[in-house]
Design a protein around this motif. Sequence first.
Motif, PDB file in Angstrom:
ATOM      1  N   SER A  92      -2.101  -3.839 -10.237  1.00 43.18           N
ATOM      2  CA  SER A  92      -1.794  -2.456 -10.596  1.00 43.18           C
ATOM      3  C   SER A  92      -1.583  -2.374 -12.106  1.00 43.18           C
ATOM      4  CB  SER A  92      -0.516  -1.988  -9.891  1.00 43.18           C
ATOM      5  OG  SER A  92      -0.014  -0.827 -10.550  1.00 43.18           O
ATOM      6  N   PRO A  93      -2.102  -1.321 -12.750  1.00 45.36           N
ATOM      7  CA  PRO A  93      -1.865  -1.182 -14.199  1.00 45.36           C
ATOM      8  C   PRO A  93      -0.410  -0.872 -14.523  1.00 45.36           C
ATOM      9  CG  PRO A  93      -3.134   0.683 -13.335  1.00 45.36           C
ATOM     10  CD  PRO A  93      -2.997  -0.289 -12.214  1.00 45.36           C
ATOM     11  N   TRP A  94       0.395  -0.598 -13.499  1.00 40.70           N
ATOM     12  CA  TRP A  94       1.796  -0.221 -13.718  1.00 40.70           C
ATOM     13  C   TRP A  94       2.742  -1.318 -13.270  1.00 40.70           C
ATOM     14  CZ3 TRP A  94       1.240   3.630 -16.807  1.00 40.70           C
ATOM     15  CH2 TRP A  94       0.126   4.449 -16.676  1.00 40.70           C
ATOM     16  N   ASP A  95       2.204  -2.517 -13.055  1.00 39.46           N
ATOM     17  CA  ASP A  95       2.993  -3.662 -12.572  1.00 39.46           C
ATOM     18  C   ASP A  95       3.777  -4.290 -13.725  1.00 39.46           C
ATOM     19  OD1 ASP A  95       3.971  -5.905 -11.299  1.00 39.46           O
ATOM     20  OD2 ASP A  95       2.040  -6.966 -11.267  1.00 39.46           O
ATOM     21  N   LEU A  96       5.105  -4.248 -13.624  1.00 40.96           N
ATOM     22  CA  LEU A  96       5.953  -4.877 -14.654  1.00 40.96           C
ATOM     23  C   LEU A  96       6.326  -6.304 -14.265  1.00 40.96           C
ATOM     24  CD1 LEU A  96       8.433  -1.925 -15.390  1.00 40.96           C
ATOM     25  CD2 LEU A  96       6.301  -2.492 -16.575  1.00 40.96           C
ATOM     26  N   ASP A  97       5.847  -6.778 -13.108  1.00 39.68           N
ATOM     27  CA  ASP A  97       6.164  -8.115 -12.604  1.00 39.68           C
ATOM     28  C   ASP A  97       7.658  -8.170 -12.235  1.00 39.68           C
ATOM     29  OD1 ASP A  97       5.627 -10.687 -11.742  1.00 39.68           O
ATOM     30  OD2 ASP A  97       5.283 -11.520 -13.727  1.00 39.68           O
ATOM     31  N   VAL A 105       1.805  -2.117 -21.250  1.00 40.53           N
ATOM     32  CA  VAL A 105       1.800  -3.054 -20.114  1.00 40.53           C
ATOM     33  C   VAL A 105       0.607  -4.005 -20.250  1.00 40.53           C
ATOM     34  CG1 VAL A 105       1.566  -3.276 -17.600  1.00 40.53           C
ATOM     35  CG2 VAL A 105       3.052  -1.496 -18.555  1.00 40.53           C
ATOM     36  N   ARG A 106      -0.519  -3.460 -20.676  1.00 42.28           N
ATOM     37  CA  ARG A 106      -1.709  -4.313 -20.857  1.00 42.28           C
ATOM     38  C   ARG A 106      -1.477  -5.355 -21.955  1.00 42.28           C
ATOM     39  NH1 ARG A 106      -4.781   0.162 -20.252  1.00 42.28           N
ATOM     40  NH2 ARG A 106      -5.017   0.475 -22.496  1.00 42.28           N
ATOM     41  N   ALA A 107      -0.840  -4.939 -23.037  1.00 41.52           N
ATOM     42  CA  ALA A 107      -0.713  -5.823 -24.199  1.00 41.52           C
ATOM     43  C   ALA A 107       0.491  -6.763 -24.130  1.00 41.52           C
ATOM     44  CB  ALA A 107      -0.627  -4.974 -25.480  1.00 41.52           C
ATOM     45  N   GLU A 108       1.569  -6.321 -23.463  1.00 37.28           N
ATOM     46  CA  GLU A 108       2.826  -7.100 -23.507  1.00 37.28           C
ATOM     47  C   GLU A 108       3.365  -7.398 -22.117  1.00 37.28           C
ATOM     48  OE1 GLU A 108       5.842  -4.897 -25.818  1.00 37.28           O
ATOM     49  OE2 GLU A 108       4.214  -3.549 -26.361  1.00 37.28           O
ATOM     50  N   SER A 133       2.183   7.003 -18.729  1.00 34.47           N
ATOM     51  CA  SER A 133       1.481   7.658 -19.844  1.00 34.47           C
ATOM     52  C   SER A 133       0.480   6.646 -20.381  1.00 34.47           C
ATOM     53  CB  SER A 133       2.484   8.017 -20.948  1.00 34.47           C
ATOM     54  OG  SER A 133       2.988   6.817 -21.526  1.00 34.47           O
ATOM     55  N   PRO A 134      -0.504   7.110 -21.145  1.00 33.80           N
ATOM     56  CA  PRO A 134      -1.468   6.155 -21.725  1.00 33.80           C
ATOM     57  C   PRO A 134      -0.758   5.123 -22.613  1.00 33.80           C
ATOM     58  CG  PRO A 134      -2.263   8.412 -21.938  1.00 33.80           C
ATOM     59  CD  PRO A 134      -0.868   8.507 -21.397  1.00 33.80           C
ATOM     60  N   GLU A 135       0.328   5.534 -23.285  1.00 30.81           N
ATOM     61  CA  GLU A 135       1.034   4.597 -24.175  1.00 30.81           C
ATOM     62  C   GLU A 135       1.678   3.470 -23.359  1.00 30.81           C
ATOM     63  OE1 GLU A 135       1.670   8.018 -24.266  1.00 30.81           O
ATOM     64  OE2 GLU A 135       0.164   8.206 -25.842  1.00 30.81           O
ATOM     65  N   ILE A 136       2.322   3.869 -22.263  1.00 30.55           N
ATOM     66  CA  ILE A 136       2.970   2.847 -21.430  1.00 30.55           C
ATOM     67  C   ILE A 136       1.902   1.923 -20.838  1.00 30.55           C
ATOM     68  CG2 ILE A 136       4.299   2.454 -19.307  1.00 30.55           C
ATOM     69  CD1 ILE A 136       6.152   3.541 -21.332  1.00 30.55           C
ATOM     70  N   ALA A 137       0.792   2.504 -20.396  1.00 29.06           N
ATOM     71  CA  ALA A 137      -0.279   1.676 -19.815  1.00 29.06           C
ATOM     72  C   ALA A 137      -0.772   0.665 -20.846  1.00 29.06           C
ATOM     73  CB  ALA A 137      -1.430   2.561 -19.334  1.00 29.06           C
ATOM     74  N   ALA A 138      -0.927   1.103 -22.095  1.00 29.59           N
ATOM     75  CA  ALA A 138      -1.414   0.210 -23.151  1.00 29.59           C
ATOM     76  C   ALA A 138      -0.394  -0.899 -23.407  1.00 29.59           C
ATOM     77  CB  ALA A 138      -1.686   1.008 -24.421  1.00 29.59           C
ATOM     78  N   ARG A 168       0.832  -1.210   0.000  1.00 24.74           N
ATOM     79  CA  ARG A 168       0.000   0.000   0.000  1.00 24.74           C
ATOM     80  C   ARG A 168       0.866   1.259   0.000  1.00 24.74           C
ATOM     81  NH1 ARG A 168      -1.459   3.354   3.787  1.00 24.74           N
ATOM     82  NH2 ARG A 168      -0.757   2.016   5.493  1.00 24.74           N
ATOM     83  N   GLU A 169       1.826   1.309   0.889  1.00 24.13           N
ATOM     84  CA  GLU A 169       2.675   2.493   1.013  1.00 24.13           C
ATOM     85  C   GLU A 169       3.466   2.746  -0.270  1.00 24.13           C
ATOM     86  OE1 GLU A 169       2.485   0.005   3.122  1.00 24.13           O
ATOM     87  OE2 GLU A 169       1.968   0.806   5.100  1.00 24.13           O
ATOM     88  N   LEU A 170       3.978   1.678  -0.872  1.00 25.59           N
ATOM     89  CA  LEU A 170       4.780   1.846  -2.089  1.00 25.59           C
ATOM     90  C   LEU A 170       3.908   2.268  -3.267  1.00 25.59           C
ATOM     91  CD1 LEU A 170       7.343  -1.094  -1.888  1.00 25.59           C
ATOM     92  CD2 LEU A 170       7.746   1.355  -1.566  1.00 25.59           C
ATOM     93  N   GLU A 171       2.723   1.690  -3.350  1.00 25.11           N
ATOM     94  CA  GLU A 171       1.838   2.065  -4.459  1.00 25.11           C
ATOM     95  C   GLU A 171       1.410   3.517  -4.355  1.00 25.11           C
ATOM     96  OE1 GLU A 171      -0.888  -0.595  -7.043  1.00 25.11           O
ATOM     97  OE2 GLU A 171      -1.382  -0.911  -4.932  1.00 25.11           O
TER      98      GLU A 171
END
Length: 564
Positions: A258-263, A357-360, A350-355, A232-235
């Motif tokens: 998280s939508p920004w999770d790169l694993d 992460v979702r796709a790849e 950014s929206p591009e990075i979010a997209a 929670r604190e890190l997010e």
Amino acid sequence: MIVAEAVGRALAACGVGTAFGVVGSGNFHVTNALVAGGVRFVAARHEGGAATMADAYARMSGRAGVVSVHQGPGLTNALTGLTEAAKSRTPLIVLAGEATEVQSNFHIDQAALATAVGAVAMRVASPREAVSRAVEAYRVAVEERRTVLLNLPLDVQAAPFEGTVDVTPPALASAVPAADSSAGASASASGGASAGASGGISAGAAAELARVLGAAERPVFIAGRGARHARRELEELADLAGALLATSAVAKGLFRGSPWDLDVSGGFATPLAAELIRGADLVVAWGCALNMWTTRHGTLVSPGAKVVKVDLDPAAFKTHVPADLGVAGDVARVAEALAAQVASRPGYRSPEIAARVRAEGRWRDVPYEDESGGGRIDPRTLSIGLDDLLPRERIVAIDSGNFMGYPSMFMDVPDEGGFCFTQAFQSIGLGLATAIGAAVARPDRLPVAALGDGGALMGSAELETVVRLGLPMVIVVYDDEAYGAEVHHFGPHGHPLGTVTFPAADLAAIARGHGFAAVTVGGPGDLAGVAEWVAGPRDRPLLVHAKVTAEHGSWWLEEAFKGH
Ligand SMILES: Cc1ncc(C[n+]2csc(CCOP(=O)(O)OP(=O)(O)O)c2C)c(N)n1
Ligand SMILES: [Mg+2]
């Protein structure tokens, strides 16, 4: 009451929940006293299994682990698991009988053995100190996050205990996981809780980190073992700073959802994660040592990037990829304090990075050519198939070997409590016991043990334990009929491989003999048998004996061999 009983009662009163072990004459009374004090005892079939079960239990439950062993061979059998725990800074107490008489067949220098593998050695040297030593062992294990051997000399154990077992459990910080020293790296043996136990934060360094975060264009957070309690604190801080989120292997799952999770960062990172981490201008490692595994020998951190480490142990600042700035303190507290000082900015988001992460963002999104055929299944296809079939509320434990990346990368986990990675000593054969300990800690989750054929056969003493405990476990054996890691290491150089290759073994039959359901998988179609088991009633554990393709080594292994 005898001393052995006082020790067991005292540990039970400290709040120990579950103990694992193999009972002989030298630990019979202390183990029974634990049970009488309300502790659950899980009998393993080999002390190596017991030690790793206790280690995994501690990691997944946040409570201290306890192992109970016979003097001499009971302890030597446990040593590999104890080394793994000590390197991982797992809070663990080992109760061992001790034959102090040098003529005894059981005599060895147990204290020397413990210190040799990074554990702390203690002894109940007289009846008077039975309770105080037991409580001290518990305190050191939990507060200093150490593996503690409590030697119980046979003559002292049997002596009458005159006092009362009146224990006020030490007021402790919870078993906050240690900084991430991960596979292959020794944890510092110096205790390393200098800033930690008190949670003290170096204010000047924190202010500097706030400034750096406020200036970064492309910040990435990499969370390690020391951050597993701080999602929670890190997010919240990452949201403000516009940071992308990644973890070391031991903290896999921490930012799931998280939508920004790169694993995972490191050898298991997806191409996208590797690209974005390399693109960072600021890498903040939270309870993470940034060792060669997490950084691909440092190559995932751009030479131009600023590196900050936040860690309980300032000794971590200069090890592995060194930090330009170190902030001593508990990860959650530092992140919380910083959130008050950092203004919201888009950063790397950014929206591009979010997209992208979702796709790849997942390995299964990366195209590959399925090499299944000739009665063998591609390990990627196997792992994806199992990921689809097995319930998501799972806890995945991984053994060591060439195969290990496939389940680590292709099988998703629900959160950081869904992955148990006992790889700090890089031993094969710990995976099954890891899954058992994790299963005991989290009975709400389906335990999945992913093993190579070598590790499976090495740890097979505990197959009976799985059945006896009634664990609804799925064991997946990636069987290449070889010590694949060695085959792919030495094969390309033309060396003879007879010492590391084996004839086919019927692992499904072995499992059935223990009372498992078993499915042999020689192609994608055979996964139907797994689906049948999942459908129920799941009254027996399942072993999936997968005959995997093995024409070439795994891509992360090549990277790993650079460290040999
Ligand atoms: C206790 C121990 N013994 C030996 C090794 C060396 N070693 C590393 S990987 C490996 C092969 C493991 O074989 P298997 O479990 O079948 O996995 P695979 O590599 O074939 O995928 C060996 C022997 C080790 N790491 N630990
Ligand atoms: Mg193998």
